[in-house]
Scaffold this motif. Structure first.
Motif, PDB file in Angstrom:
ATOM      1  N   VAL A  16      60.407  16.489  36.439  1.00 44.28           N
ATOM      2  CA  VAL A  16      60.338  16.489  37.735  1.00 44.28           C
ATOM      3  C   VAL A  16      61.826  15.672  38.520  1.00 44.28           C
ATOM      4  CG1 VAL A  16      59.813  15.215  40.106  1.00 44.28           C
ATOM      5  CG2 VAL A  16      58.047  16.150  38.323  1.00 44.28           C
ATOM      6  N   LEU A  20      65.044  17.072  40.628  1.00 41.43           N
ATOM      7  CA  LEU A  20      66.043  16.898  42.041  1.00 41.43           C
ATOM      8  C   LEU A  20      66.897  17.089  41.635  1.00 41.43           C
ATOM      9  CD1 LEU A  20      62.972  14.090  42.670  1.00 41.43           C
ATOM     10  CD2 LEU A  20      62.736  16.336  43.845  1.00 41.43           C
ATOM     11  N   THR A  24      68.615  19.692  44.369  1.00 39.38           N
ATOM     12  CA  THR A  24      68.199  18.881  45.703  1.00 39.38           C
ATOM     13  C   THR A  24      69.661  18.122  45.627  1.00 39.38           C
ATOM     14  OG1 THR A  24      66.721  17.258  45.191  1.00 39.38           O
ATOM     15  CG2 THR A  24      65.571  19.313  44.876  1.00 39.38           C
ATOM     16  N   CYS A 243      57.815  19.196  43.826  1.00 39.78           N
ATOM     17  CA  CYS A 243      58.868  18.835  45.076  1.00 39.78           C
ATOM     18  C   CYS A 243      58.200  19.758  46.256  1.00 39.78           C
ATOM     19  CB  CYS A 243      60.336  19.380  44.432  1.00 39.78           C
ATOM     20  SG  CYS A 243      60.104  18.259  42.677  1.00 39.78           S
TER      21      CYS A 243
END
Length: 357
Positions: A16, A20, A24, A243
Motif C-alpha cells: 500500500v 501510494l 499518487t 486505495c
C-alpha cells in the motif's frame, strides 16, 4: 491527502505504501512497531521520498498515537497493523488479542479524539479505513460435500463465524470499527480480503514457504489432503483496491476484495513446483519433495469472495490472473535472495508452528 498507514512495514501494508508513493500524490506516514514480520527493507524504493515518513510506534501506545495524530495531522487512516498468521495464533493467542483487539480500540480512540478537533470540512473528508480478512466469515461448503458449493460465496452481509484465534480477533476488531461509526459517528470504511500473495511475503505463509523450502531441497509439507480451497489475490491488486476504497468508498460501507482465483492448496503447491522446474531446473522434479502432514486444528476448508460490490460500485477488478501473479512471485523470490536470506537469518527458520491441540 496525508494518510496514516499502520503496519506499513508488513506485507500488505508495504505494498500500500509503495503504491501510494509511486502512483499518487498523497503523503504517507508509516506507523509500525516492527515486530518479527515488519521489515523496512520492503520500503527501500520509497524511503527517501519527501512524501514518506516513518514512525516507530506500537498501536497499543495511546500517548504515542496521540502525538502522531497531532504532529502529522492526517486526513485519513489506513489500519493494517495486525498479527495475521493463523498457525502462530494457535500457539500463542494472547498477542493476537492484544494487538488486533486492544490495538484497534486504542487506535480508534486516538482517531476519534483527533477527528473531534477538526474543522467541519476536514471532519467530513476524514476516513478511518479498516483492512480485514475473509477469515472472519468462517468457511464455506466444499465441493466434496456439496455439488452446488461453487455458487456459495462470502458477501458483505455474510454472518461472522470465525474459526481460529486469529480470525476471532479480526472479527472483534471489525465489530469495534463499526461500533465506533454507529455510536460516535466516526467516518469509516471496512474491507475484507481473500488470501494475498506476491513479493515481500513473510516466508511463514504458504506460497513463499513452499518456494523457499523447494529451493533449499527440503520437503514441501501439505496440511492433510491439501484440498483446502482459497481465493488468491495478488498483493499489488489488493493495494490498488484499498486505495480506491479509501478515496471513493462510501462512509460506513464494507467492500469485499477477492482475486477470482479459487484453488486447492495442493494445486497451488504443484503450480509452484512446475514454475520452478522451468525457472530453476534441477535433476529431479520439485513436486517429488511434496509430503502430507497432519492438518492444523480448526482448519477452514474453503474461502471464496464475492467481489461484485467493489466492481459494480467502484469499478475495481484484479489485473493479475493467478498464473501471471504466481509466476511474478516465484521470479521475485529467485531474484531477491538477499531479502529473504536476511529474513531467515532473523527469528524464523521455515519451521512448522501451530501444531498445538
Amino acid at each position: 491527502m496525508r494518510i496514516l498507514v499502520t503496519g506499513g512495514a508488513g506485507f500488505i501494508g508495504s505494498a500500500v505504501v509503495r503504491h501510494l508513493i509511486e502512483n499518487t500524490e498523497h503523503e504517507v506516514i508509516n506507523l509500525d512497531k516492527l515486530t518479527y514480520a515488519g521489515n523496512l527493507e520492503t520500503l527501500r524504493e520509497v524511503s527517501d521520498n519527501v512524501r514518506y515518513v516513518f514512525e516507530h510506534v506500537d498501536i497499543c501506545d495511546s500517548q504515542e498515537l496521540n502525538r502522531v495524530f497531532q504532529q502529522h495531522q492526517p486526513d485519513a487512516v489506513m489500519h493494517l497493523a495486525a498479527e495475521s498468521h493463523v498457525d502462530r495464533s494457535i500457539d500463542g493467542p494472547a498477542e493476537f488479542m492484544h494487538t488486533n483487539i486492544i490495538g484497534t480500540y486504542t487506535l480508534l480512540e486516538a482517531a476519534r479524539a483527533y477527528w473531534g478537533q477538526l474543522s467541519e470540512s476536514r471532519k467530513q473528508q476524514f476516513r478511518f479505513h479498516h483492512i480485514s480478512t475473509d477469515e472472519v466469515y468462517g468457511d464455506l461448503p466444499h465441493p466434496d460435500e456439496d455439488v452446488d458449493a461453487k455458487q456459495v460465496l462470502f458477501t458483505e452481509t455474510t454472518a461472522y463465524e470465525p474459526s481460529s484465534p486469529y480470525s476471532a480477533s479480526k472479527a472483534s476488531s471489525d465489530h469495534l470499527v463499526r461500533a465506533w461509526h454507529r455510536t460516535y459517528g466516526l467516518p469509516v470504511v471496512v474491507t475484507n480480503c481473500s488470501n494475498n500473495y506476491g513479493p515481500y511475503h513473510f516466508p511463514e505463509k504458504l506460497i513463499p514457504h513452499v518456494i523457499l523450502n523447494a529451493l533449499a531441497g527440503k520437503s514441501l509439507p501439505i496440511y492433510g489432503k491439501g484440498d483446502q480451497i482459497r481465493d488468491w489475490l495478488y498483493v499489488e491488486d489488493h493495494a490498488r483496491a484499498l486505495c480506491l476504497v479509501l478515496e471513493k468508498g462510501s462512509n460506513g460501507e464494507t467492500y469485499n476484495i477477492g482475486g477470482h482465483n479459487e484453488l486447492q492448496n495442493i494445486d497451488v503447491v504443484k503450480l509452484i513446483c512446475t514454475i520452478l522446474d522451468t525457472l530453476r531446473p534441477k535433476d529431479t522434479k520439485y513436486s517429488e519433495q511434496i509430503i502430507h502432514v497432519a492438518d492444523r486444528p480448526g482448519h477452514d476448508r474453503r474461502y471464496a469472495i464475492d467481489a461484485s460490490k467493489i466492481k459494480n460500485d467502484l469499478g475495481w477488478m484484479p489485473k493479475e490472473t493467478f498464473a501471471t501473479g504466481l509466476h511474478k512471485t516465484v521470479q521475485w523470490y529467485l531474484d531477491n535472495e538477499q531479502w529473504w536470506q536476511n529474513v531467515l537469518n532473523g527469528s524464523y527458520r521455515l519451521e512448522r508452528i501451530g501444531e498445538q491441540i
